[in-house]
Design an enzyme around this catalytic site. Structure first.
Site, PDB file in Angstrom:
ATOM      1  N   LYS A   1       8.348   0.985  12.044  1.00 27.53           N
ATOM      2  CA  LYS A   1       8.432   1.399  13.461  1.00 27.53           C
ATOM      3  C   LYS A   1       8.877   0.276  14.365  1.00 27.53           C
ATOM      4  CE  LYS A   1       4.134   0.930  12.059  1.00 27.53           C
ATOM      5  NZ  LYS A   1       3.631   1.575  10.886  1.00 27.53           N
TER       6      LYS A   1
ATOM      7  N   LYS B   1       5.697   3.229  18.292  1.00 26.67           N
ATOM      8  CA  LYS B   1       5.737   4.662  17.969  1.00 26.67           C
ATOM      9  C   LYS B   1       6.099   5.477  19.214  1.00 26.67           C
ATOM     10  CE  LYS B   1       2.282   3.968  14.342  1.00 26.67           C
ATOM     11  NZ  LYS B   1       0.838   3.884  14.058  1.00 26.67           N
TER      12      LYS B   1
ATOM     13  N   THR C   1       0.830  -1.212   0.000  1.00 31.05           N
ATOM     14  CA  THR C   1       0.000   0.000   0.000  1.00 31.05           C
ATOM     15  C   THR C   1       0.863   1.260   0.000  1.00 31.05           C
ATOM     16  OG1 THR C   1      -1.573  -1.254   1.308  1.00 31.05           O
ATOM     17  CG2 THR C   1      -1.895   1.111   1.243  1.00 31.05           C
TER      18      THR C   1
HETATM   19  N1  HSE Z   1      -1.857   0.414  11.336  1.00 30.42           N
HETATM   20  C1  HSE Z   1      -1.398   1.681  11.783  1.00 30.42           C
HETATM   21  C2  HSE Z   1      -2.532   2.420  12.423  1.00 30.42           C
HETATM   22  C3  HSE Z   1      -0.882   2.559  10.681  1.00 30.42           C
HETATM   23  O1  HSE Z   1      -3.645   1.912  12.457  1.00 30.42           O
HETATM   24  O2  HSE Z   1      -2.301   3.518  12.907  1.00 30.42           O
HETATM   25  C4  HSE Z   1       0.545   2.406  10.459  1.00 30.42           C
HETATM   26  O3  HSE Z   1       1.274   2.618  11.607  1.00 30.42           O
END
Ligand code: HSE
Length: 431
Positions: free
Chosen positions: A105, A205, A13
């Site tokens: 991340k 994160k 993506t």
């Molecule tokens: N899957 C993650 C989210 C996006 O839902 O924030 C990429 O870090």
């Protein structure tokens, strides 16, 4: 005009989004940067596969090592996902002097220290704006725009999938499973949505943000990370009744003794706190610095185009770094902080939900355990229960150290009038 040669590792993506948007805004990028960002090679698992985004077959390579061997590739963009192969690719790219851009991340949270040690030694930048909060430029803001600040704290809604799920549960009364299916269908969730809902995507994160704010990498094994899987429609209703919205929050705080709190916890956010109104797949990060005061970042935390926007901003930085090397290689360690505060020592208010027998004396026994532990109750809800069913008891608990609350909860669980899994969520302050 000089071209900048780019190699994409991975064409899912985000990789496809980068390719499409480099094409779409080529003229604008050229005007702004005075250079052309040219994709020279794309490494994919299966070059023969039918793709929604068509690329010239000559660009496709089967092996990511081809990017390393191609002298026309100056910047390697790692968007493969996973751990070992991306790590190998990134370390080898740095050794060969190729600038790295990554959105990985999990890799940075686990191996950031090692990657940036090598990056600094070899003087090769590693950029990672897409690793935190999709399209929000929070990495650049923390690293560069707020360089003058000691960070007092950050609060982040940094997982779009879980925020989408909680929003759908709150606004449409969906249960957790149906809301998760919707998020997956919309393409927000990670390949393995477990990381979205168990809190670890946000945990990775939070580690990255904390590393930028406090100059050291928190070991993931020491982090308190809780997910949203156990949140019931009832929890959401009780929270609403009390004036709160449930959010999955990242907490990144400097404590008065110089230690740092980093955690991810489902939390009741007072409705007057601006983070309570962040809905759907949107992310938000509230930053408090000692010089700037409060600042708020809001935007799309997931999805093809927002994430591609961040990758392309890293490519622009890479282009500048190629022409004018500088002294920052993506992360700058320092020794002003350096210790994670144990989660048990962090003080906050809590929401506690218990399943209990609907009998005289039950509330008194539970309140007794909390009282003996010097934990105060600020309010209690017990909705009426049909005869013979377990009652639900919700207790709002005044500020107390988490470790003390957990010990009291162990004693409460051992009471014969308490049944099932309790829920304990943090309660956030109004601002
Ligand atoms: N899957 C993650 C989210 C996006 O839902 O924030 C990429 O870090």
């Amino acid at each position: 005009m000089r071209d900048i040669g780019i190699g994409l590792a991975g064409f899912g993506t985000v990789g496809a989004g980068v390719f499409l948007n480099l094409e779409k805004n080529r003229a604008l990028l050229r005007e702004r940067m005075g250079r052309d960002l040219v994709v020279r090679k794309i490494a994919v698992k299966d070059p023969a596969k039918n793709r929604a985004v068509s690329v010239p077959p000559a660009l496709l390579a089967k092996n990511w090592r081809d990017l390393l061997d191609d002298p026309s590739v100056e910047v390697v963009v790692e968007l493969m996902g996973g751990m070992e192969e991306p790590r190998e690719l990134i370390m080898e790219a740095i050794r060969r002097g190729k600038i790295v851009v990554t959105g990985n991340k999990a890799l940075l949270a686990e191996h950031g220290a090692e990657i940036f040690r090598l990056a600094t030694e070899k003087r090769v930048p590693v950029f990672y704006e897409a690793a935190v909060a999709g399209g929000i430029p929070i990495i650049k803001a923390v690293r560069e725009a707020f360089v003058a600040n000691h960070f007092r704290r950050m609060r982040g809604i940094i997982n779009g999938t879980s925020n989408y799920i909680l929003t759908r549960m709150a606004e449409s009364g969906l249960d957790f499973a149906s809301a998760l299916s919707e998020a997956q269908a919309a393409g927000f969730a990670e390949a393995d949505p477990a990381l979205d809902v168990n809190g670890w995507d946000a945990g990775h994160k939070a580690i990255i943000l904390a590393s930028l704010a406090y100059g050291f990498w928190v070991p993931s094994k020491d982090l308190l990370v809780e997910g949203i899987e156990g949140i019931t429609p009832g929890d959401i209703r009780f929270a609403a009744q009390l004036g709160y919205t449930i959010k999955l929050l990242g907490f990144i705080d400097a404590c008065p003794d110089g230690s740092v709190e980093v955690s991810v916890q489902p939390s009741l956010v007072p409705n007057e706190n601006i983070l309570a109104s962040v809905r759907g797949v949107f992310n938000a990060i509230a930053v408090r610095g000692d010089v700037v005061g409060d600042a708020l970042f809001y935007g799309r935390g997931a999805g093809q185009d927002p994430t591609a926007s961040s990758v392309i901003s890293d490519l622009a930085d890479a282009a500048i770094a190629l022409d004018s090397p500088r002294e920052s290689f993506g992360f700058i360690p320092h020794g002003l902080y350096g210790k994670l505060r144990p989660a048990g020592e962090v003080t906050s208010a809590f929401y506690l939900r218990l399943g209990v027998d609907d009998q005289p004396g039950v509330l008194a026994r539970i309140a007794g355990v909390l009282g003996e532990s010097n934990i105060g109750i600020s309010s209690v809800i017990q909705p009426e229960t049909p005869e013979g069913e377990l009652a639900v008891l919700v207790l709002m608990i005044h500020d107390a150290p988490r470790g003390r609350v957990i010990s009291a909860l162990q004693k409460i669980r051992a009471l014969d009038c308490v049944h099932g899994e309790p829920a304990l969520y943090r309660v956030e302050a109004a601002s």
